[in-house]
Design an enzyme around this catalytic site. Structure first.
Site, PDB file in Angstrom:
ATOM      1  N   LYS A 152       0.947  -1.235  -0.013  1.00  0.00           N
ATOM      2  CA  LYS A 152      -0.019  -0.013   0.072  1.00  0.00           C
ATOM      3  C   LYS A 152       0.960   1.282  -0.117  1.00  0.00           C
ATOM      4  O   LYS A 152       2.121   1.238   0.193  1.00  0.00           O
ATOM      5  CB  LYS A 152      -1.040  -0.090   1.185  1.00  0.00           C
ATOM      6  CG  LYS A 152      -1.708  -1.321   1.178  1.00  0.00           C
ATOM      7  CD  LYS A 152      -3.012  -1.260   2.465  1.00  0.00           C
ATOM      8  CE  LYS A 152      -4.147  -2.287   2.153  1.00  0.00           C
ATOM      9  NZ  LYS A 152      -4.908  -2.227   3.435  1.00  0.00           N
ATOM     10  N   PHE A 195     -15.613   2.837   7.000  1.00  0.00           N
ATOM     11  CA  PHE A 195     -14.313   3.003   6.712  1.00  0.00           C
ATOM     12  C   PHE A 195     -14.181   3.125   5.125  1.00  0.00           C
ATOM     13  O   PHE A 195     -12.905   3.520   4.668  1.00  0.00           O
ATOM     14  CB  PHE A 195     -13.179   1.949   7.307  1.00  0.00           C
ATOM     15  CG  PHE A 195     -13.504   0.609   6.901  1.00  0.00           C
ATOM     16  CD1 PHE A 195     -12.954   0.141   5.551  1.00  0.00           C
ATOM     17  CD2 PHE A 195     -14.255  -0.519   7.754  1.00  0.00           C
ATOM     18  CE1 PHE A 195     -13.068  -1.040   5.402  1.00  0.00           C
ATOM     19  CE2 PHE A 195     -14.499  -1.516   7.422  1.00  0.00           C
ATOM     20  CZ  PHE A 195     -13.817  -2.006   6.172  1.00  0.00           C
ATOM     21  N   ARG A 217      -0.942 -14.280   4.279  1.00  0.00           N
ATOM     22  CA  ARG A 217      -1.563 -13.785   5.580  1.00  0.00           C
ATOM     23  C   ARG A 217      -0.865 -13.918   7.011  1.00  0.00           C
ATOM     24  O   ARG A 217      -0.944 -13.009   7.638  1.00  0.00           O
ATOM     25  CB  ARG A 217      -2.940 -14.363   5.464  1.00  0.00           C
ATOM     26  CG  ARG A 217      -3.960 -14.194   4.361  1.00  0.00           C
ATOM     27  CD  ARG A 217      -5.218 -14.513   4.517  1.00  0.00           C
ATOM     28  NE  ARG A 217      -6.181 -13.385   5.360  1.00  0.00           N
ATOM     29  CZ  ARG A 217      -6.415 -12.163   5.204  1.00  0.00           C
ATOM     30  NH1 ARG A 217      -6.133 -11.691   4.087  1.00  0.00           N
ATOM     31  NH2 ARG A 217      -6.993 -11.453   6.232  1.00  0.00           N
ATOM     32  N   THR A 249      -4.623  -7.347  10.778  1.00  0.00           N
ATOM     33  CA  THR A 249      -5.015  -6.100   9.889  1.00  0.00           C
ATOM     34  C   THR A 249      -4.578  -5.002  10.835  1.00  0.00           C
ATOM     35  O   THR A 249      -4.106  -3.845  10.287  1.00  0.00           O
ATOM     36  CB  THR A 249      -6.251  -5.931  10.006  1.00  0.00           C
ATOM     37  OG1 THR A 249      -6.856  -7.444   9.162  1.00  0.00           O
ATOM     38  CG2 THR A 249      -6.908  -4.698   9.260  1.00  0.00           C
ATOM     39  N   ARG A 259       3.089  -5.819   8.933  1.00  0.00           N
ATOM     40  CA  ARG A 259       2.480  -4.961   9.473  1.00  0.00           C
ATOM     41  C   ARG A 259       2.927  -4.694  10.874  1.00  0.00           C
ATOM     42  O   ARG A 259       3.014  -3.366  11.105  1.00  0.00           O
ATOM     43  CB  ARG A 259       0.874  -5.463   9.680  1.00  0.00           C
ATOM     44  CG  ARG A 259       0.141  -5.359   8.230  1.00  0.00           C
ATOM     45  CD  ARG A 259      -1.045  -5.766   8.384  1.00  0.00           C
ATOM     46  NE  ARG A 259      -2.055  -5.610   7.097  1.00  0.00           N
ATOM     47  CZ  ARG A 259      -2.821  -6.535   6.865  1.00  0.00           C
ATOM     48  NH1 ARG A 259      -3.367  -7.353   7.535  1.00  0.00           N
ATOM     49  NH2 ARG A 259      -3.342  -6.374   5.903  1.00  0.00           N
ATOM     50  N   ASN A 308      -1.854   0.111   6.923  1.00  0.00           N
ATOM     51  CA  ASN A 308      -1.336  -0.890   7.290  1.00  0.00           C
ATOM     52  C   ASN A 308      -0.653  -1.974   6.302  1.00  0.00           C
ATOM     53  O   ASN A 308      -0.572  -3.089   6.548  1.00  0.00           O
ATOM     54  CB  ASN A 308      -2.667  -1.736   7.973  1.00  0.00           C
ATOM     55  CG  ASN A 308      -3.639  -2.312   6.971  1.00  0.00           C
ATOM     56  OD1 ASN A 308      -3.385  -1.928   5.730  1.00  0.00           O
ATOM     57  ND2 ASN A 308      -4.396  -3.135   7.231  1.00  0.00           N
ATOM     58  N   HIS A 361      -2.159  -5.608   1.483  1.00  0.00           N
ATOM     59  CA  HIS A 361      -3.310  -6.212   1.394  1.00  0.00           C
ATOM     60  C   HIS A 361      -3.045  -7.747   0.789  1.00  0.00           C
ATOM     61  O   HIS A 361      -2.176  -7.760   0.195  1.00  0.00           O
ATOM     62  CB  HIS A 361      -4.227  -5.502   0.290  1.00  0.00           C
ATOM     63  CG  HIS A 361      -5.267  -6.259  -0.141  1.00  0.00           C
ATOM     64  ND1 HIS A 361      -6.622  -6.220   0.422  1.00  0.00           N
ATOM     65  CD2 HIS A 361      -5.405  -7.159  -1.168  1.00  0.00           C
ATOM     66  CE1 HIS A 361      -7.514  -7.277  -0.280  1.00  0.00           C
ATOM     67  NE2 HIS A 361      -6.670  -7.853  -1.075  1.00  0.00           N
TER      68      HIS A 361
END
Length: 141
Positions: free
Chosen positions: A11, A59, A87, A93, A104, A114, A117
């Site tokens: 991100k 959000f 993951r 998250t 993260r 964060n 994705h």
């Protein structure tokens, strides 16, 4: 074990921190191969379409604004149990709840910014990959 593909997005916050290479190193150390990749600055429409599942969530607007705030690095990862493995590498998250040593925990600022994705299931992975990469642009190696 099943060889899977999953979509991963680094991100805008993590791209701005210049940690793309460090994140890629974690993918590779975990046995995941990058089989497609590109950098992009998502348009509002692209971000809204990609996160359409969250359209009714409170959000959603902030998520879209964040995802169009700067370039992202989009990649398809391939490997045994790639979805679960990615993951696990990403962590929770909310980076405050993420285990030490996860992407993260190490690179994210907060639950909104964060860092990454990742697809959550084979069905969503297929849809998300198709959103960014025609099948001719994904190469097994």
């Amino acid at each position: 074990m099943v060889v899977e593909r999953t979509l991963s997005i680094i991100k805008p916050d993590a791209v701005a921190k210049n940690v793309i290479g460090q994140i890629y190193a974690r993918f590779e150390a975990a046995g995941l191969k990058v089989v497609a990749a590109r950098m992009a600055h998502l348009s509002r429409v692209e971000a809204e379409n990609f996160y359409a599942i969250h359209r009714e969530r409170p959000f959603f607007k902030d998520l879209v604004e964040f995802m169009i705030s700067g370039p992202v690095m989009i990649q398809v990862l391939e490997g045994e149990n790639a979805i679960a493995k990615n993951r696990e590498l990403m962590g929770a998250t909310d980076p405050k709840k993420a285990e030490k040593g996860t992407i993260r925990a190490d690179f994210a600022e907060n639950i909104d910014a964060n860092a990454v994705h990742g697809s959550d299931a084979p069905e969503t992975a297929a849809v998300e990959i198709a959103c960014f990469f025609p099948s001719l642009e994904v190469y097994s190696r």
